[in-house]
Write an enzyme that holds these catalytic residues in place. Sequence first.
Site, PDB file in Angstrom:
ATOM      1  N   CYS A   1      -0.702  29.819 -14.890  1.00 18.99           N
ATOM      2  CA  CYS A   1      -1.241  30.365 -16.138  1.00 18.99           C
ATOM      3  C   CYS A   1      -1.710  29.203 -16.984  1.00 18.99           C
ATOM      4  O   CYS A   1      -1.044  28.797 -17.946  1.00 18.99           O
ATOM      5  CB  CYS A   1      -0.164  31.149 -16.867  1.00 18.99           C
ATOM      6  SG  CYS A   1       0.378  32.511 -15.877  1.00 18.99           S
TER       7      CYS A   1
ATOM      8  N   PRO B   1       0.813  -1.218   0.000  1.00 17.67           N
ATOM      9  CA  PRO B   1       0.000   0.000   0.000  1.00 17.67           C
ATOM     10  C   PRO B   1       0.850   1.273   0.000  1.00 17.67           C
ATOM     11  O   PRO B   1       1.894   1.330   0.648  1.00 17.67           O
ATOM     12  CB  PRO B   1      -0.778  -0.106   1.316  1.00 17.67           C
ATOM     13  CG  PRO B   1       0.074  -0.961   2.191  1.00 17.67           C
ATOM     14  CD  PRO B   1       0.824  -1.902   1.290  1.00 17.67           C
ATOM     15  N   GLY B   2       0.415   2.277  -0.733  1.00 19.89           N
ATOM     16  CA  GLY B   2       1.057   3.590  -0.704  1.00 19.89           C
ATOM     17  C   GLY B   2       0.049   4.605  -0.199  1.00 19.89           C
ATOM     18  O   GLY B   2       0.085   5.054   0.946  1.00 19.89           O
TER      19      GLY B   2
ATOM     20  N   TYR C   1      -6.269  13.783 -13.280  1.00 18.42           N
ATOM     21  CA  TYR C   1      -7.237  12.678 -13.159  1.00 18.42           C
ATOM     22  C   TYR C   1      -8.665  13.149 -12.898  1.00 18.42           C
ATOM     23  O   TYR C   1      -9.526  12.324 -12.628  1.00 18.42           O
ATOM     24  CB  TYR C   1      -6.866  11.747 -11.990  1.00 18.42           C
ATOM     25  CG  TYR C   1      -5.408  11.411 -11.835  1.00 18.42           C
ATOM     26  CD1 TYR C   1      -4.722  10.756 -12.856  1.00 18.42           C
ATOM     27  CD2 TYR C   1      -4.727  11.740 -10.679  1.00 18.42           C
ATOM     28  CE1 TYR C   1      -3.377  10.451 -12.704  1.00 18.42           C
ATOM     29  CE2 TYR C   1      -3.389  11.431 -10.517  1.00 18.42           C
ATOM     30  CZ  TYR C   1      -2.723  10.786 -11.544  1.00 18.42           C
ATOM     31  OH  TYR C   1      -1.396  10.481 -11.391  1.00 18.42           O
TER      32      TYR C   1
HETATM   33  N1  LLP Z   1       2.833  -1.168  -6.151  1.00 17.93           N
HETATM   34  C1  LLP Z   1       3.041  -0.828  -7.437  1.00 17.93           C
HETATM   35  C2  LLP Z   1       3.820  -1.709  -8.288  1.00 17.93           C
HETATM   36  C3  LLP Z   1       2.515   0.364  -7.935  1.00 17.93           C
HETATM   37  O1  LLP Z   1       2.698   0.676  -9.201  1.00 17.93           O
HETATM   38  C4  LLP Z   1       1.790   1.230  -7.070  1.00 17.93           C
HETATM   39  C5  LLP Z   1       1.237   2.496  -7.556  1.00 17.93           C
HETATM   40  C6  LLP Z   1       1.628   0.833  -5.730  1.00 17.93           C
HETATM   41  C7  LLP Z   1       2.152  -0.376  -5.308  1.00 17.93           C
HETATM   42  C8  LLP Z   1       0.901   1.670  -4.728  1.00 17.93           C
HETATM   43  O2  LLP Z   1      -0.398   1.924  -5.079  1.00 17.93           O
HETATM   44  P1  LLP Z   1      -1.374   2.644  -4.029  1.00 17.93           P
HETATM   45  O3  LLP Z   1      -1.509   1.755  -2.844  1.00 17.93           O
HETATM   46  O4  LLP Z   1      -0.764   3.956  -3.673  1.00 17.93           O
HETATM   47  O5  LLP Z   1      -2.649   2.803  -4.770  1.00 17.93           O
HETATM   48  N2  LLP Z   1      -0.303   9.129  -9.182  1.00 17.93           N
HETATM   49  C9  LLP Z   1      -1.539   8.393  -9.125  1.00 17.93           C
HETATM   50  C10 LLP Z   1      -1.349   7.011  -8.537  1.00 17.93           C
HETATM   51  C11 LLP Z   1      -0.367   6.174  -9.310  1.00 17.93           C
HETATM   52  C12 LLP Z   1      -0.120   4.833  -8.669  1.00 17.93           C
HETATM   53  C13 LLP Z   1       0.982   4.134  -9.329  1.00 17.93           C
HETATM   54  N3  LLP Z   1       1.349   2.891  -8.754  1.00 17.93           N
HETATM   55  C14 LLP Z   1      -2.546   9.192  -8.318  1.00 17.93           C
HETATM   56  O6  LLP Z   1      -2.214  10.269  -7.849  1.00 17.93           O
HETATM   57  O7  LLP Z   1      -3.694   8.786  -8.183  1.00 17.93           O
END
Ligand code: LLP
Length: 429
Positions: free
Chosen positions: A358, A288-289, A331
């Site tokens: 801008c 998780p991120g 998005y």
């Molecule tokens: N593992 C991998 C291989 C990933 O590519 C990602 C996110 C994660 C884990 C973590 O995903 P999470 O738990 O954060 O959903 N910039 C975009 C999100 C891009 C996510 C890319 N990969 C946004 O702001 O919504």
Amino acid sequence: MMPGMEKRNDHLFFDGCDTVELARIYGTPLYVMSETLIRERLREVRTSFLERHRNTFAVYASKAFQTLEMCRIVESEGLGLDVVSGGELYAAKRAGFPMDKVFFHGNSKTVDELVMAVELGVGRVVVDNLDELKTLDGLARARGRRVPILFRLTPGVDSHTHEYVSTGQLDSKFGIPLDPTVRDEYIGAALAMKGVKLEGFHFHIGSQLLVRDSHLKAIEIVLGFMCGVKKDYGFEATDLNLGGGFGVRYTRQDEPESLAGFTDAMVAAVEGGCARFGLARPRIIIEPGRWIVGEAGITLYTINSVKEIPGIKNYIGVDGGMPDNPRPALYGARYEAVLANSIDAERTELYTVAGKCCETGDILIRDISLPISEAGDILAVFTTGAYNHSMASNYNRLPRPAVVMTAAGRHRLSVRRETFEDLVARELG
Ligand code: LLP
């Protein structure tokens, strides 16, 4: 109110800190990250997943928010780290993060990045393609190493999130398609290599998923694939990394499944599937991120202007925008906000919050109800802890905001604000 928020003396308090005070002390725009909330989430990963299910591991996807301090917090709570570039790997090393707990991802890793990964001894390289596999094998053999790898698979699951954050569908740029001929090329090659050791598989199907269906579908597909690999190659995975993607609350309409709601069902699906397919139950890993840091962060802005287009729209102009939060422009992401210095006032007005770039698309929030606002007021935007600081740019030469960390009423500067001098520091002419 969102987690960590209270109303006191007509002000918004976050993690015990007066946000109006924070804006005055540190200036705006300002990222405020609650160490309390980050640690609560990291501990929930421990109690709801790691301690509840045997043979499991969790890594924090540092692309969501990475600072040296964040790496140390993650380490102190016992999780590993997902990095996706030489820069993230470098920062992890600088922070003293144990390299054997690092997972190195990416669909287009450079040779230099792979050299770094081999020499630093990362725990797993998650291999995305055949070129990477061959390069990595060569680099490792030349250094007398054998690098543990996972293959990133593309399960072909459509994850019903924004197309730009969906990653598991068949035509995705990420991962290895489950096509039989492709499979034979990869598995056959990897098992014969001396520089890499195949430990298992990984998938990540998308981000900001509010329900678990896509994860469960992907598990079923990948276990079927693993069953075929076992039959044809006698190879059984010891690791299965199910990715991240667990959603958070941006607005009142978002009702994400709890972490355990996802992971209990995911573990049950892996265990049930393994029993059916005759596979040994692998170590189950999650990544998780956003779920760790998203709701732990808010952004404070100063309102510079309030403009009325009679009968059409009222604009609030703030001192930041797409450079500190590109998500609405990229998005169509939606956010909630309050007037931090007037939290009790009735929300009688409808405003559109515009950033200062801008760029017509630099709109942070469309049509939000707020109290009557004026220049000098402080606007607090919620759930900006993930993919804001890490995606910030200097468009229009705006210095990137400072990051303040809070912990139960205490606060400290964690990342200083960029200066104008920083903005020209790399220029040689
Ligand atoms: N593992 C991998 C291989 C990933 O590519 C990602 C996110 C994660 C884990 C973590 O995903 P999470 O738990 O954060 O959903 N910039 C975009 C999100 C891009 C996510 C890319 N990969 C946004 O702001 O919504």
